[in-house]
Motif scaffolding. Structure first.
Motif, PDB file in Angstrom:
ATOM      1  N   THR A  13     -27.258  54.007  70.861  1.00  0.00           N
ATOM      2  CA  THR A  13     -26.730  54.859  72.385  1.00  0.00           C
ATOM      3  C   THR A  13     -27.793  54.707  73.299  1.00  0.00           C
ATOM      4  O   THR A  13     -28.840  55.184  73.221  1.00  0.00           O
ATOM      5  N   ILE A  14     -27.286  54.552  74.296  1.00  0.00           N
ATOM      6  CA  ILE A  14     -28.130  55.030  75.704  1.00  0.00           C
ATOM      7  C   ILE A  14     -28.593  56.524  76.441  1.00  0.00           C
ATOM      8  O   ILE A  14     -26.816  55.796  77.347  1.00  0.00           O
ATOM      9  N   VAL A  15     -28.736  56.635  75.775  1.00  0.00           N
ATOM     10  CA  VAL A  15     -28.607  58.693  76.848  1.00  0.00           C
ATOM     11  C   VAL A  15     -28.495  58.354  78.721  1.00  0.00           C
ATOM     12  O   VAL A  15     -28.947  59.931  78.948  1.00  0.00           O
TER      13      VAL A  15
ATOM     14  N   GLY B 106     -43.252  62.437  68.617  1.00  0.00           N
ATOM     15  CA  GLY B 106     -42.203  61.597  68.240  1.00  0.00           C
ATOM     16  C   GLY B 106     -41.466  60.489  68.897  1.00  0.00           C
ATOM     17  O   GLY B 106     -40.384  59.387  67.881  1.00  0.00           O
ATOM     18  N   GLN B 107     -41.657  60.246  70.138  1.00  0.00           N
ATOM     19  CA  GLN B 107     -40.818  59.674  71.247  1.00  0.00           C
ATOM     20  C   GLN B 107     -41.865  58.105  70.675  1.00  0.00           C
ATOM     21  O   GLN B 107     -43.324  58.425  71.298  1.00  0.00           O
ATOM     22  N   THR B 108     -41.316  56.721  70.767  1.00  0.00           N
ATOM     23  CA  THR B 108     -41.541  55.704  70.804  1.00  0.00           C
ATOM     24  C   THR B 108     -41.510  54.906  72.134  1.00  0.00           C
ATOM     25  O   THR B 108     -40.837  54.879  72.278  1.00  0.00           O
TER      26      THR B 108
ATOM     27  N   ALA C  41     -34.858  61.429  73.424  1.00  0.00           N
ATOM     28  CA  ALA C  41     -34.377  59.444  72.812  1.00  0.00           C
ATOM     29  C   ALA C  41     -35.698  58.980  71.985  1.00  0.00           C
ATOM     30  O   ALA C  41     -36.706  60.064  72.194  1.00  0.00           O
ATOM     31  N   LYS C  42     -35.432  58.433  71.107  1.00  0.00           N
ATOM     32  CA  LYS C  42     -36.415  58.427  69.488  1.00  0.00           C
ATOM     33  C   LYS C  42     -37.017  57.244  70.735  1.00  0.00           C
ATOM     34  O   LYS C  42     -37.698  57.001  70.458  1.00  0.00           O
ATOM     35  N   ALA C  43     -36.393  55.855  71.430  1.00  0.00           N
ATOM     36  CA  ALA C  43     -37.485  55.347  72.197  1.00  0.00           C
ATOM     37  C   ALA C  43     -37.198  55.490  73.197  1.00  0.00           C
ATOM     38  O   ALA C  43     -35.891  55.763  74.345  1.00  0.00           O
ATOM     39  N   ILE C  44     -38.315  54.682  74.250  1.00  0.00           N
ATOM     40  CA  ILE C  44     -38.515  55.132  75.457  1.00  0.00           C
ATOM     41  C   ILE C  44     -38.981  53.822  76.105  1.00  0.00           C
ATOM     42  O   ILE C  44     -39.833  53.170  75.814  1.00  0.00           O
TER      43      ILE C  44
ATOM     44  N   ILE D 269     -37.221  50.897  65.549  1.00  0.00           N
ATOM     45  CA  ILE D 269     -37.827  52.128  66.420  1.00  0.00           C
ATOM     46  C   ILE D 269     -36.848  53.490  66.679  1.00  0.00           C
ATOM     47  O   ILE D 269     -37.596  53.892  66.864  1.00  0.00           O
ATOM     48  N   GLY D 270     -35.343  53.945  66.783  1.00  0.00           N
ATOM     49  CA  GLY D 270     -34.627  54.160  66.512  1.00  0.00           C
ATOM     50  C   GLY D 270     -33.038  53.951  67.499  1.00  0.00           C
ATOM     51  O   GLY D 270     -33.100  52.557  67.628  1.00  0.00           O
ATOM     52  N   ASP D 271     -32.145  54.833  66.616  1.00  0.00           N
ATOM     53  CA  ASP D 271     -30.770  54.507  67.367  1.00  0.00           C
ATOM     54  C   ASP D 271     -30.248  54.836  69.605  1.00  0.00           C
ATOM     55  O   ASP D 271     -29.042  54.868  69.308  1.00  0.00           O
ATOM     56  N   THR D 272     -31.159  55.949  69.804  1.00  0.00           N
ATOM     57  CA  THR D 272     -31.441  56.409  71.337  1.00  0.00           C
ATOM     58  C   THR D 272     -32.433  55.953  71.558  1.00  0.00           C
ATOM     59  O   THR D 272     -33.124  56.351  71.838  1.00  0.00           O
ATOM     60  N   TRP D 273     -31.606  55.513  73.630  1.00  0.00           N
ATOM     61  CA  TRP D 273     -32.778  55.107  74.255  1.00  0.00           C
ATOM     62  C   TRP D 273     -33.156  55.355  75.504  1.00  0.00           C
ATOM     63  O   TRP D 273     -31.565  55.838  76.153  1.00  0.00           O
TER      64      TRP D 273
END
Length: 401
Positions: free
Chosen positions: A193-195, A247-249, A219-222, A162-166
């Motif tokens: 990374t938790i944003v 683009g956010q998953t 964030a890339k992932a929600i 999914i991605g590396d920012t959440w």
């Protein structure tokens, strides 16, 4: 003849006295404490009651020579209501076991009561890993899932796919808080990374402000650290504000068949989740799913399938012992592997955690689905000993014995 009759009557009286001493009150009474009207009503609720009934019917309605009775009530997702019901059931209605109990704050309150009063506590709906931590109980079995297992599965998979920012959208009570903390730890360990995060009340209907904060985080992932109606409402709101299109998953940490049905495959397709039960695992799981659908019109959630399995295993232990003392019965449950429609080779540990396989699922697209309730494809089967917290890591005093 009078002597024979007198001797027979005496023997029957002695036998009845022995039975009364071993099976309290001449029956086994199981109370399903559940959510009948709130966020978890579809995933538990009357569906959990029906699952318990199916387990009882498989025993012919009796165990160890006495009848089995199922009662139920709505705890309204309030710990004080759940505790009051548990106390009344045990003190005045001779309940032997309490089952299900979605909403972890309620389960934590009820666990204190069942521990003190020596009653079996068969948890399927509550997911807080604290239940098998420091406040663990020798009469508790946490059957279906917990936040640790959900976090381990999604954390390791999510960073890679999914991605590396959440960013977290979290329900604000014990379950959601524990899930966010557990998943955050696993994500960071795997390089994410938790944003940021935002918390919402249980049973929220308006997610606009929460979703906008998630969107603005970039964030890339929600991660949706909630469940049932809250998850559905959050996904609908995220779609309205265009998060997936941007683009956010969305990563749902706990979803149920009723949630997918409510959303529709067009909206839910591609969502990844961790689940404790695979309805298409084998002939036993498919047969149970078929029976349940015929009776309720719905595919059982893992919570409802877990209620069936926990009640069934509890009754098997009573049958083997010929007694319903909670401490002894749950100890017997730990001695016997769980093999049924829910799992194969499941093991109930000393801390109360039932260890079994978990499944990394993905929601099918409409084109992939073969019909009603064909929602999932299994991306991975995760062995229980790889996804559940190690026995010696939770702080349960019982784990040291």
């Amino acid at each position: 003849m009078r002597t024979v009759l007198a001797t027979t009557a005496c023997a029957l009286a002695l036998a009845a006295g022995t039975a009364d001493a071993e099976i309290s009150d001449g029956k086994v009474k199981i109370a399903v404490l559940t959510d009948m009207s709130g966020a978890y009503a579809d995933a538990s609720g009357m569906g959990s009651v029906e699952a318990a009934r199916i387990a009882v019917e498989e025993f012919g309605g009796t165990v160890a020579g006495v009848p089995i009775e199922i009662i139920f009530a709505d705890h309204q997702n309030k710990p004080d209501v759940g505790a009051a019901l548990a106390n009344r059931w045990i003190d005045t209605e001779q309940v032997d076991a309490i089952a299900d109990v979605p909403t972890s704050s309620v389960a934590l309150a009820v666990q204190d009561i069942t521990r003190q009063k020596n009653r079996a506590f068969l948890i399927s709906g509550a997911g807080a890993e604290q239940l098998t931590g420091a406040p663990c109980s020798p009469t508790t079995a946490q059957w279906t899932y917990d936040t640790y297992a959900l976090a381990q599965g999604m954390g390791k998979y999510g960073v890679e796919t999914i991605g590396d920012t959440w960013f977290f959208v979290t329900v604000d009570y014990a379950f959601g808080q524990a899930l966010e903390a557990s998943l955050s730890k696993v994500l960071v360990e795997n390089g994410a990374t938790i944003v940021g995060s935002v918390r919402h009340p249980l049973g929220s209907t308006d997610f606009s402000s929460f979703v906008l904060q998630a969107q603005s985080s970039g964030a890339k992932a929600i991660a949706l650290a909630n469940a049932s109606g809250d998850t559905v409402n959050a996904i609908k709101s995220a779609q309205e504000f265009g998060l997936p299109q941007g683009g956010q998953t969305l990563a749902s940490l706990l979803m149920f068949p009723s949630d997918i049905r409510s959303l529709g495959l067009d909206a839910a397709q591609g969502l990844a989740m961790i689940d404790g039960w695979n309805p298409d695992r084998d002939e036993d799981s498919r047969a149970f799913a078929k029976t349940y659908i015929a009776r309720t019109g719905n595919l059982p959630s893992m919570i409802q399938a877990g209620v069936y399995s926990a009640v069934r295993h509890y009754l098997k232990a009573i049958e083997a012992l010929g007694a319903d003392d909670a401490t002894a019965v749950v100890a017997r449950m730990r001695e016997t592997p769980v093999n049924d429609a829910f799992t194969k080779g499941g093991v109930l540990r000393a801390d109360g955690r039932m260890v079994h396989d978990m499944y990394l699922m993905q929601v099918k697209s409409p084109a992939e689905s073969s019909g009603d309730w064909d929602f999932y494809k299994v991306l991975a089967t995760i062995p229980g000993d790889e996804v559940y917290r190690p026995l010696d890591a939770g702080g349960c005093p019982l784990a040291r014995n």
